[in-house]
Scaffold this motif. Structure first.
Motif, mmCIF file in Angstrom:
data_model
loop_
_atom_site.group_PDB
_atom_site.id
_atom_site.type_symbol
_atom_site.label_atom_id
_atom_site.label_comp_id
_atom_site.label_asym_id
_atom_site.label_seq_id
_atom_site.Cartn_x
_atom_site.Cartn_y
_atom_site.Cartn_z
ATOM 1 N N THR A 196 1.002 -1.104 0.133
ATOM 2 C CA THR A 196 -0.047 0.059 0.260
ATOM 3 C C THR A 196 0.981 1.439 -0.421
ATOM 4 O OG1 THR A 196 -1.480 -1.554 0.674
ATOM 5 C CG2 THR A 196 -1.678 1.436 1.272
ATOM 6 N N THR A 197 0.480 2.141 -0.998
ATOM 7 C CA THR A 197 1.565 3.630 -1.220
ATOM 8 C C THR A 197 0.704 4.383 -0.635
ATOM 9 O OG1 THR A 197 2.518 2.758 -3.196
ATOM 10 C CG2 THR A 197 2.232 4.946 -2.882
ATOM 11 N N VAL A 198 1.400 5.530 0.093
ATOM 12 C CA VAL A 198 0.534 6.445 1.011
ATOM 13 C C VAL A 198 0.842 8.076 -0.391
ATOM 14 C CG1 VAL A 198 0.844 8.309 2.927
ATOM 15 C CG2 VAL A 198 0.909 5.748 2.880
ATOM 16 N N LEU A 199 -0.754 8.739 -0.441
ATOM 17 C CA LEU A 199 -0.369 9.520 -1.556
ATOM 18 C C LEU A 199 -0.684 10.719 -0.114
ATOM 19 C CD1 LEU A 199 -2.641 7.943 -4.119
ATOM 20 C CD2 LEU A 199 0.144 8.094 -4.388
ATOM 21 N N PRO A 200 -0.042 11.989 -0.842
ATOM 22 C CA PRO A 200 0.074 11.937 -1.993
ATOM 23 C C PRO A 200 2.122 12.351 -2.257
ATOM 24 C CG PRO A 200 0.261 13.901 -1.183
ATOM 25 C CD PRO A 200 -0.259 12.860 0.021
ATOM 26 N N CYS A 201 2.767 10.938 -0.633
ATOM 27 C CA CYS A 201 3.867 11.373 -1.474
ATOM 28 C C CYS A 201 4.678 10.423 -1.767
ATOM 29 C CB CYS A 201 4.802 10.865 0.777
ATOM 30 S SG CYS A 201 4.165 9.660 1.630
ATOM 31 N N LEU A 259 -4.694 2.651 9.455
ATOM 32 C CA LEU A 259 -4.130 3.954 9.099
ATOM 33 C C LEU A 259 -4.935 4.922 8.819
ATOM 34 C CD1 LEU A 259 -1.202 6.015 8.910
ATOM 35 C CD2 LEU A 259 -1.335 5.445 7.178
ATOM 36 N N ARG A 260 -5.702 4.172 7.940
ATOM 37 C CA ARG A 260 -6.817 5.294 7.789
ATOM 38 C C ARG A 260 -7.751 5.363 8.756
ATOM 39 N NH1 ARG A 260 -8.792 1.703 3.459
ATOM 40 N NH2 ARG A 260 -7.330 2.689 2.644
ATOM 41 N N LYS A 261 -7.810 4.195 9.528
ATOM 42 C CA LYS A 261 -8.610 5.459 10.406
ATOM 43 C C LYS A 261 -8.132 5.205 11.591
ATOM 44 C CE LYS A 261 -11.526 0.898 10.051
ATOM 45 N NZ LYS A 261 -11.761 -0.866 10.367
ATOM 46 N N SER A 262 -7.186 5.654 12.290
ATOM 47 C CA SER A 262 -6.654 6.269 13.184
ATOM 48 C C SER A 262 -5.492 7.210 13.038
ATOM 49 C CB SER A 262 -5.365 5.172 14.524
ATOM 50 O OG SER A 262 -4.847 4.392 13.590
ATOM 51 N N SER A 263 -4.870 7.490 12.061
ATOM 52 C CA SER A 263 -3.775 8.589 11.597
ATOM 53 C C SER A 263 -4.613 9.418 10.580
ATOM 54 C CB SER A 263 -2.653 7.763 12.143
ATOM 55 O OG SER A 263 -1.946 9.071 11.709
ATOM 56 N N SER A 264 -3.624 10.331 10.177
ATOM 57 C CA SER A 264 -4.158 11.363 8.418
ATOM 58 C C SER A 264 -2.566 11.389 8.671
ATOM 59 C CB SER A 264 -4.744 12.203 8.889
ATOM 60 O OG SER A 264 -4.574 12.757 9.884
ATOM 61 N N THR A 265 -1.589 11.040 8.642
ATOM 62 C CA THR A 265 -0.371 11.119 8.121
ATOM 63 C C THR A 265 0.896 10.042 7.622
ATOM 64 O OG1 THR A 265 0.811 11.616 10.431
ATOM 65 C CG2 THR A 265 0.212 13.452 9.325
ATOM 66 N N CYS A 266 1.936 10.231 6.584
ATOM 67 C CA CYS A 266 2.114 8.760 6.630
ATOM 68 C C CYS A 266 2.930 8.425 7.658
ATOM 69 C CB CYS A 266 3.317 9.597 5.640
ATOM 70 S SG CYS A 266 4.746 8.614 4.769
ATOM 71 N N PRO A 267 3.080 7.055 7.909
ATOM 72 C CA PRO A 267 4.255 6.908 9.046
ATOM 73 C C PRO A 267 5.245 7.366 8.558
ATOM 74 C CG PRO A 267 3.574 5.313 7.523
ATOM 75 C CD PRO A 267 2.518 6.368 7.386
ATOM 76 N N ILE A 268 6.143 7.445 6.870
ATOM 77 C CA ILE A 268 8.225 7.909 7.244
ATOM 78 C C ILE A 268 7.881 9.626 7.257
ATOM 79 C CG2 ILE A 268 9.014 8.192 5.603
ATOM 80 C CD1 ILE A 268 8.054 5.091 4.693
ATOM 81 N N CYS A 269 7.047 9.995 6.417
ATOM 82 C CA CYS A 269 7.641 11.611 6.764
ATOM 83 C C CYS A 269 6.453 12.398 7.009
ATOM 84 C CB CYS A 269 7.386 12.178 5.034
ATOM 85 S SG CYS A 269 6.116 11.800 4.117
ATOM 86 N N VAL A 305 -2.037 12.514 4.874
ATOM 87 C CA VAL A 305 -2.827 11.329 3.637
ATOM 88 C C VAL A 305 -3.566 11.708 3.155
ATOM 89 C CG1 VAL A 305 -3.899 9.479 3.063
ATOM 90 C CG2 VAL A 305 -1.605 9.256 5.099
ATOM 91 N N GLU A 306 -3.778 11.877 1.656
ATOM 92 C CA GLU A 306 -5.561 12.227 1.017
ATOM 93 C C GLU A 306 -5.850 10.520 0.746
ATOM 94 O OE1 GLU A 306 -3.907 14.638 -2.347
ATOM 95 O OE2 GLU A 306 -3.090 16.090 -1.071
ATOM 96 N N ALA A 307 -4.606 9.372 0.265
ATOM 97 C CA ALA A 307 -5.352 8.950 -0.588
ATOM 98 C C ALA A 307 -4.165 7.475 0.073
ATOM 99 C CB ALA A 307 -5.834 8.636 -1.814
ATOM 100 N N LEU A 308 -4.870 6.103 0.308
ATOM 101 C CA LEU A 308 -4.053 5.142 0.694
ATOM 102 C C LEU A 308 -4.507 4.039 -1.332
ATOM 103 C CD1 LEU A 308 -5.006 4.654 3.901
ATOM 104 C CD2 LEU A 308 -2.750 5.357 3.277
ATOM 105 N N LEU A 309 -2.960 4.281 -1.640
ATOM 106 C CA LEU A 309 -2.966 3.034 -3.369
ATOM 107 C C LEU A 309 -2.356 2.069 -2.832
ATOM 108 C CD1 LEU A 309 -3.915 2.920 -6.127
ATOM 109 C CD2 LEU A 309 -1.764 3.699 -6.358
#
Length: 82
Positions: free
Chosen positions: A26-31, A44-54, A58-62
């Protein structure tokens, strides 16, 4: 992996950065950090709104699905001839 073993062998460095046991798919978008398995992405979709790396918002998960490639007889013969 031994025959009959249902576990998928994950190349080193390709495991989810959260659970460390499932392959990243799964890729985090837009990063575009591909760092999560589908189960951790759902969490992550349910609990957080930021990428775990940077920590980018998060706008979407692909989810990326890769099908296992089956070799044809011609490919096997070609490989054996080399």
């Amino acid at each position: 992996a031994a025959a009959g073993n249902s576990e998928i062998e994950i190349p080193e460095g390709a495991e989810c950065i959260i659970c460390l046991s499932e392959p990243r798919n799964t890729t985090v978008l837009p990063c575009r950090h591909m760092c999560l398995c589908s189960a951790c992405a759902e969490t992550l979709r349910k609990s957080s709104s930021t990428c775990p790396i940077c920590r980018t918002q998060v706008e979407a998960l692909l989810q990326i699905r890769v099908e296992a490639k089956e070799t044809t007889e011609a490919e096997e013969e070609d490989a054996a001839a080399k």
